[in-house]
Design a protein around this motif. Structure first.
Motif, PDB file in Angstrom:
ATOM      1  N   TYR A  91      52.149   2.893  18.336  1.00  0.00           N
ATOM      2  CA  TYR A  91      53.562   2.948  18.717  1.00  0.00           C
ATOM      3  C   TYR A  91      53.884   4.311  19.330  1.00  0.00           C
ATOM      4  CZ  TYR A  91      54.807  -1.127  15.760  1.00  0.00           C
ATOM      5  OH  TYR A  91      54.934  -2.364  15.210  1.00  0.00           O
TER       6      TYR A  91
ATOM      7  N   THR B 266      56.089   7.288  19.416  1.00  0.00           N
ATOM      8  CA  THR B 266      56.962   7.878  18.401  1.00  0.00           C
ATOM      9  C   THR B 266      57.554   9.168  18.941  1.00  0.00           C
ATOM     10  OG1 THR B 266      55.605   6.932  16.642  1.00  0.00           O
ATOM     11  CG2 THR B 266      57.052   8.754  16.037  1.00  0.00           C
TER      12      THR B 266
ATOM     13  N   ILE C 124      64.011  10.291  14.303  1.00  0.00           N
ATOM     14  CA  ILE C 124      62.766   9.683  14.759  1.00  0.00           C
ATOM     15  C   ILE C 124      63.047   8.321  15.368  1.00  0.00           C
ATOM     16  CG2 ILE C 124      62.224   8.694  12.483  1.00  0.00           C
ATOM     17  CD1 ILE C 124      59.243   9.390  13.108  1.00  0.00           C
ATOM     18  N   ASP C 125      62.401   8.069  16.483  1.00  0.00           N
ATOM     19  CA  ASP C 125      62.456   6.775  17.153  1.00  0.00           C
ATOM     20  C   ASP C 125      61.023   6.276  17.268  1.00  0.00           C
ATOM     21  OD1 ASP C 125      65.282   6.459  17.794  1.00  0.00           O
ATOM     22  OD2 ASP C 125      64.995   8.206  19.083  1.00  0.00           O
ATOM     23  N   ILE C 126      60.791   5.091  16.741  1.00  0.00           N
ATOM     24  CA  ILE C 126      59.449   4.517  16.710  1.00  0.00           C
ATOM     25  C   ILE C 126      59.457   3.202  17.473  1.00  0.00           C
ATOM     26  CG2 ILE C 126      57.609   3.641  15.207  1.00  0.00           C
ATOM     27  CD1 ILE C 126      58.930   5.470  12.981  1.00  0.00           C
ATOM     28  N   ASN C 127      58.634   3.123  18.508  1.00  0.00           N
ATOM     29  CA  ASN C 127      58.434   1.897  19.272  1.00  0.00           C
ATOM     30  C   ASN C 127      59.726   1.397  19.913  1.00  0.00           C
ATOM     31  OD1 ASN C 127      56.800  -0.204  20.295  1.00  0.00           O
ATOM     32  ND2 ASN C 127      57.364  -1.551  18.612  1.00  0.00           N
TER      33      ASN C 127
ATOM     34  N   ARG D 138      57.633  10.196   5.775  1.00  0.00           N
ATOM     35  CA  ARG D 138      56.536   9.224   5.753  1.00  0.00           C
ATOM     36  C   ARG D 138      56.677   8.294   4.547  1.00  0.00           C
ATOM     37  NH1 ARG D 138      52.746  12.536   6.638  1.00  0.00           N
ATOM     38  NH2 ARG D 138      52.457  12.010   8.817  1.00  0.00           N
TER      39      ARG D 138
ATOM     40  N   TYR E  67      54.994   0.264   7.034  1.00  0.00           N
ATOM     41  CA  TYR E  67      54.712   1.129   8.183  1.00  0.00           C
ATOM     42  C   TYR E  67      54.446   2.530   7.662  1.00  0.00           C
ATOM     43  CZ  TYR E  67      55.151   4.122  12.202  1.00  0.00           C
ATOM     44  OH  TYR E  67      54.891   5.069  13.145  1.00  0.00           O
TER      45      TYR E  67
ATOM     46  N   LEU F 138      53.750   6.336   8.914  1.00  0.00           N
ATOM     47  CA  LEU F 138      53.789   7.282  10.023  1.00  0.00           C
ATOM     48  C   LEU F 138      52.419   7.946  10.154  1.00  0.00           C
ATOM     49  CD1 LEU F 138      55.762   8.697  12.049  1.00  0.00           C
ATOM     50  CD2 LEU F 138      56.107  10.422  10.285  1.00  0.00           C
TER      51      LEU F 138
END
Length: 163
Positions: free
Chosen positions: A38, A40, A62-65, A113, A128, A130
């Protein structure tokens, strides 16, 4: 070995914003994928209060995918604050700066995390985690971003300054 407590203590965490979506491509999931692939985007700031010299917050966004082409699985956006306190008044400025930057940011990311693992555990795609982060690269990018912002702000101030 008997441990010695650090003068840096994480007192609390505050979840400011959270969005978790599960993304399924229209054509279905045809091949296996890894959540470690992803894209990130992580940003952090150290927020200090002039009235509280030994307390500060680390804000992580944080922005994931969720930028560019999405992969199957999670699309996550999260903003959280971690409140820290330095309990030793006898530390010199260098030690305090190291605690506020290197240690507090690393502790915040480790806590993030764990938070992400707990939050995503009940979802369809499972936990998920990190991936490991190159902290040297992260600090270098943050330093570059801060320098760019200072230059941009100086240029903006110069343009709007009345003569």
């Amino acid at each position: 070995m008997r441990i010695q407590n650090s003068p840096l203590q994480c007192q609390a965490s505050i979840l400011n914003a959270l969005s978790i979506k599960e993304f399924f491509p229209k054509q279905g999931i045809k091949e296996s994928f890894s959540m470690f692939d992803y894209v990130t985007d992580l940003n952090f700031d150290i927020l200090e209060d002039a009235n509280e010299a030994n307390e500060f917050m680390v804000r992580i966004e944080i922005d994931i995918n969720n930028k560019g082409k999405k992969m199957p699985g999670y699309v996550i956006s999260l903003k959280t604050d971690y409140l820290f306190q330095i309990t030793d008044d006898g530390l010199d400025e260098t030690a305090i700066n190291n605690l506020k930057t290197l240690s507090a940011i690393s502790i915040s990311i480790a806590k993030l995390r764990g938070d992400l693992e707990r939050i995503t555990q009940p979802y369809q795609f499972g936990t998920y985690s990190l991936p490991s982060i190159d902290m040297g690269d992260l600090f270098a990018k943050k330093t570059s971003l801060n320098q760019h912002s200072k230059i941009k702000n100086s240029f903006t101030n110069l343009q709007t300054k009345e003569f």
